[in-house]
Design a protein around this motif. Sequence first.
Motif, short mmCIF file in Angstrom:
data_model
loop_
_atom_site.label_atom_id
_atom_site.label_comp_id
_atom_site.label_asym_id
_atom_site.label_seq_id
_atom_site.Cartn_x
_atom_site.Cartn_y
_atom_site.Cartn_z
N ARG A 747 3.23 -3.26 -1.53
CA ARG A 747 4.13 -3.78 -0.58
C ARG A 747 4.99 -4.78 -1.11
N GLU A 748 4.62 -5.71 -1.78
CA GLU A 748 5.27 -6.65 -2.30
C GLU A 748 6.37 -6.21 -3.24
N LEU A 753 12.24 -4.45 -4.54
CA LEU A 753 13.23 -3.18 -4.89
C LEU A 753 14.02 -2.96 -3.73
N LYS A 754 13.28 -2.95 -2.74
CA LYS A 754 13.96 -2.30 -1.37
C LYS A 754 15.18 -3.49 -1.07
N THR A 755 14.97 -4.48 -1.20
CA THR A 755 15.71 -5.65 -0.73
C THR A 755 17.01 -5.47 -1.61
N LEU A 756 16.96 -5.22 -2.86
CA LEU A 756 17.93 -5.24 -3.96
C LEU A 756 18.78 -4.07 -3.73
N ALA A 757 18.20 -2.87 -3.48
CA ALA A 757 18.92 -1.70 -3.10
C ALA A 757 19.79 -1.94 -1.90
N ALA A 815 -0.77 8.08 -9.72
CA ALA A 815 -1.42 7.10 -9.11
C ALA A 815 -0.60 6.45 -8.24
N PRO A 816 -0.16 7.31 -7.00
CA PRO A 816 1.14 6.63 -6.05
C PRO A 816 0.68 5.50 -5.39
N GLN A 817 1.62 4.49 -5.18
CA GLN A 817 1.43 3.50 -4.48
C GLN A 817 2.72 3.25 -3.77
N LEU A 818 3.08 4.26 -3.14
CA LEU A 818 4.33 4.49 -2.17
C LEU A 818 3.91 3.78 -0.85
N THR A 819 4.97 3.06 -0.30
CA THR A 819 4.40 2.60 1.02
C THR A 819 4.61 3.46 2.03
N ALA A 820 4.36 3.40 3.39
CA ALA A 820 4.36 4.20 4.42
C ALA A 820 5.75 4.63 4.57
N GLU A 821 6.58 3.63 4.70
CA GLU A 821 8.13 3.69 4.93
C GLU A 821 8.72 4.72 3.95
N GLN A 822 8.09 5.02 2.96
CA GLN A 822 8.74 5.82 1.94
C GLN A 822 8.79 7.29 2.00
N PHE A 823 7.99 7.79 2.97
CA PHE A 823 7.63 9.22 3.18
C PHE A 823 8.69 9.52 4.26
N ALA A 848 -0.75 11.29 7.50
CA ALA A 848 -1.38 10.30 8.48
C ALA A 848 -0.22 9.25 8.23
N ARG A 849 0.87 9.43 7.29
CA ARG A 849 1.84 8.27 7.00
C ARG A 849 0.77 6.86 6.86
N LYS A 850 -0.21 6.89 5.72
CA LYS A 850 -1.19 6.03 5.69
C LYS A 850 -0.28 4.92 4.64
N GLU A 851 -0.75 3.69 4.69
CA GLU A 851 -0.04 2.78 3.84
C GLU A 851 -0.51 2.88 2.32
N ALA A 852 0.26 2.15 1.52
CA ALA A 852 -0.18 2.03 -0.04
C ALA A 852 -1.54 1.07 -0.04
N GLY A 853 -2.33 1.64 -0.70
CA GLY A 853 -3.56 1.05 -0.91
C GLY A 853 -4.53 1.47 -0.06
N SER A 854 -4.29 2.29 1.28
CA SER A 854 -5.25 2.78 2.06
C SER A 854 -5.41 4.23 2.02
N TYR A 855 -4.88 4.88 0.94
CA TYR A 855 -4.87 6.29 0.76
C TYR A 855 -5.43 6.70 -0.66
#
Length: 897
Positions: A747-748, A753-757, A815-823, A848-855
Amino acid sequence: MQHPHFIDADGSFTLDRPEEISQLYFPLASEAGLKSCVSPDLGGDAKLDQETFLLEPVSVENLHNNRSTRNFWLVGADGTALSLTGASAAQQAVKFTPAQDDSRLTAGFMWHTLERTLKAAGVRAVLTSFVPVGDNVEVLSVTVENITDSTLTFTSYGAVPLYGRSADNLRDHRNVTSMLHRIRTTVHGVRVCPTMSFDERGHRPNQKVYYLLGYGADGQAPAAFYPTVEEFIGEGGSFTHPRAVLENYPGVPAGACRAGREAMGAFRFAPLTLAPGASARYILLLGVEESDEAIDRLFVRYDTAAKVDDALAETRRYWKEKVNVAFATGDADGDRLMKWVCFQPYLRRLFGCSFLPHHDYGRGGRGWRDLWQDCLSLLLMEPGPVGRMIEANFGGVRVDGTNATIIGAGDGNFIADRNGIARVWMDHALWPQMTTQLYLDQTGDLALLDRKAPYFKDPQAMRGNGIDEAWAPEQGSWQRTEAGEVYRGTLLEHLLLQQLTAFYDVGEHNLYRLRGADWNDALDMAADRGESVAFTCAYAGNLRTLAALLRQLDGRSPGGKAELMEELTVLLRPGQDYDDRAGKRALLGQYLERCRHTLSGRTVRVPLTDLADDLEKRADWLTGHLRRQEWIDGGEEGWFNSYYDNDGQPVEGFFPAGVRMMLTGQVFAVMGGVADEEQVRRIVRSADHYLYRPEIGGYRLNTDFGELKFNLGRMFGFAYGEKENGAVFSHMTVMYANALYRRGFAREGWKALKTLADAALHFETSRIYPGIPEYFSTDGRGVYHYLTGAASWFMLTMITQAFGVRGEAGDLLLAPQLTAEQFDETGTAELRLTFAGRPLTVRYHNAARKEAGSYRLGEVRCGDTAVTPGADGTVKLPRALVEQLPAEGGLITAELV
Ligand code: G1P
């Protein structure tokens, strides 16, 4: 304020009234060598290289002076002259008023279309600029349409000033070099062939012919020409008020010659009559060729509007296919921005770091660092030739662990540095390993490490501290043995040698010396006592990954040995005391002295596992040393000091005048595994506290030191917030994100990345076309657009970390690390890329739109084959399985549970 709108999934966009925004420019180029840029009124220059500028070189500061503007004029029956690009004094006088014309830019990879409705004339104009894939020509296609109910008559003019010489002549003999011009009007245009290339170190005869050709849809030639600037603008006139156009000067016919004047590509076409709704086409070709015949041959390829349309379609198709990576997440605009980010590495390869309006420095070419980092994105988009490129690039390494810094055209073309003592950038040895590692991961081609390459040789020796007096140019630019043979060592040896020599080049705090600078080119005033803690951390990481690689090699053939030049055994001596600074420097001195001129040519064989043990020991020692000595404790916060200045003082910490913190040290402490997990957490807190400014792109490079610091570098002379002094510098921000992902801080990482984009896409402040700029200035404007190593790293991080789609010894790891908001709203996130020669779609479903690290990965399918994920929730798809997918494309799906 108007802002760009994407119009398709490839990132093509429109922007209304682009000429109201300053500093906008758009790149157009071909792999044949022509590099152009166009501003919204078609200003901007075009060149092949530093010596060969077709149009006058521009900096961002003279984009608005309309000197080198490509122009097209219409003069109506009443004598009113209008510029289709808007670059006329009269039209500029009504800019920002209701009387101004409507205009719209539409652009995509390597094409740029400007539409303008000329209210006063009752005309709609469409001007498309592009550089066809295989040629050195810029094409400008002009369509003029009558949008009134009555028949209109016009006289039309094409006008482009032809500069035709070296960029150096902008100040160096500008007027004298115009005396070299020999100008001719031909049936279709104006050609200028200067008699010589003016250079007081040695004038050379010139063959190059610069030209502007113009014709109607079926090749109709112009009626008259204005081959010099004087004849076109007239006495007292200007490019935005050309008297030839405004006062209907007769001009001269084809076959006229002029000598010793500033050349002008300008001509008048036969009068044009347009019925209501009717339109006419004109084509302008501008370029440079080695001969008149070459221009004639080129003309035949584009001499009708139909051929030009075909070439445009082909150009669009070519670049669209080149950018063969696509993202589909919950953020469509973000995905389209990524298209431009993936295109940017191509621009960087074509333009280098010098040839766009902000990049008004350098003489072209790329640096060592860029050479290797460009391979990162290539590996993801066109992996085929990268193995050979890597092999060729290793030939730039010197046996002292430094490398050639003068890089010629083509792969592996390094040029001897015959100046006094050369500057050494201490980060240079880092990048080859990072790129090689990615190559090995993505391809599994471990045999690459056994391939042999020579070492580069020039008079520079002793890691930039001495000269090899015995070297003479006749000996050539490859390292030789005592017997006079060119020595060739394995690529593994090159890597080891770079990492080992760097390990000993330490300063007073037993950290790697800063030397001429590190990644931050602007830390260039601490060569004596400066140390780069940041890059010591990075090298610690390198030592560890190189050790892992050695173990991997050993795993493939247990008991294996590496063949190494005998001289290296000096540095591999057992029982070294790494705390003993003086001892380390003495060992390095011995090694450097032994290979100052030649090598013995003898080799030794060292077990791979011994080497791995040795490197791990060094990495562990560095890690402990750095943690003990460089951590700045701030309670819940904390970070690593990044540098020592030329007075041997640490530059960061809690100072009476405020906190001093730099991002670079944190990036590499995190990436190199020097920071432990708790330290990573504290670093993130500190970076958020002291460096994070979301409105201008996110993480600044440093806090405001409020001091010039002549004992560290020129960066402190820049206004705070500009370039390397505290800007949000995209490359470092993206590497920060990459480092965080690698440590599982998804998430960090995504926040960076997201702030930059988001800042790049926020046109109200960024004022750039889609893409990632080198940095955001204090007011949030994106500057030094397009040409930045940040693009390669952004793309790499999104693919290999956020989507977690990466090679592991040639197999495909998910080995995805996508955050929930990226889906997206269906819980899907998708990536298209090529792996193992197969175009793949990797589709994750996170119901289930789970957060990175919890799926973790649940059901995974590679084509028709179900694959069971490992206990850690990731999956490795064997390369052979991926290769079984259809050649035209395969689908991999994974449920996240
Ligand atoms: C530029 C240079 C790069 C250098 C960096 C910091 O970054 O190209 O080599 O390390 O400045 O000084 P870029 O524009 O690639 O982001």
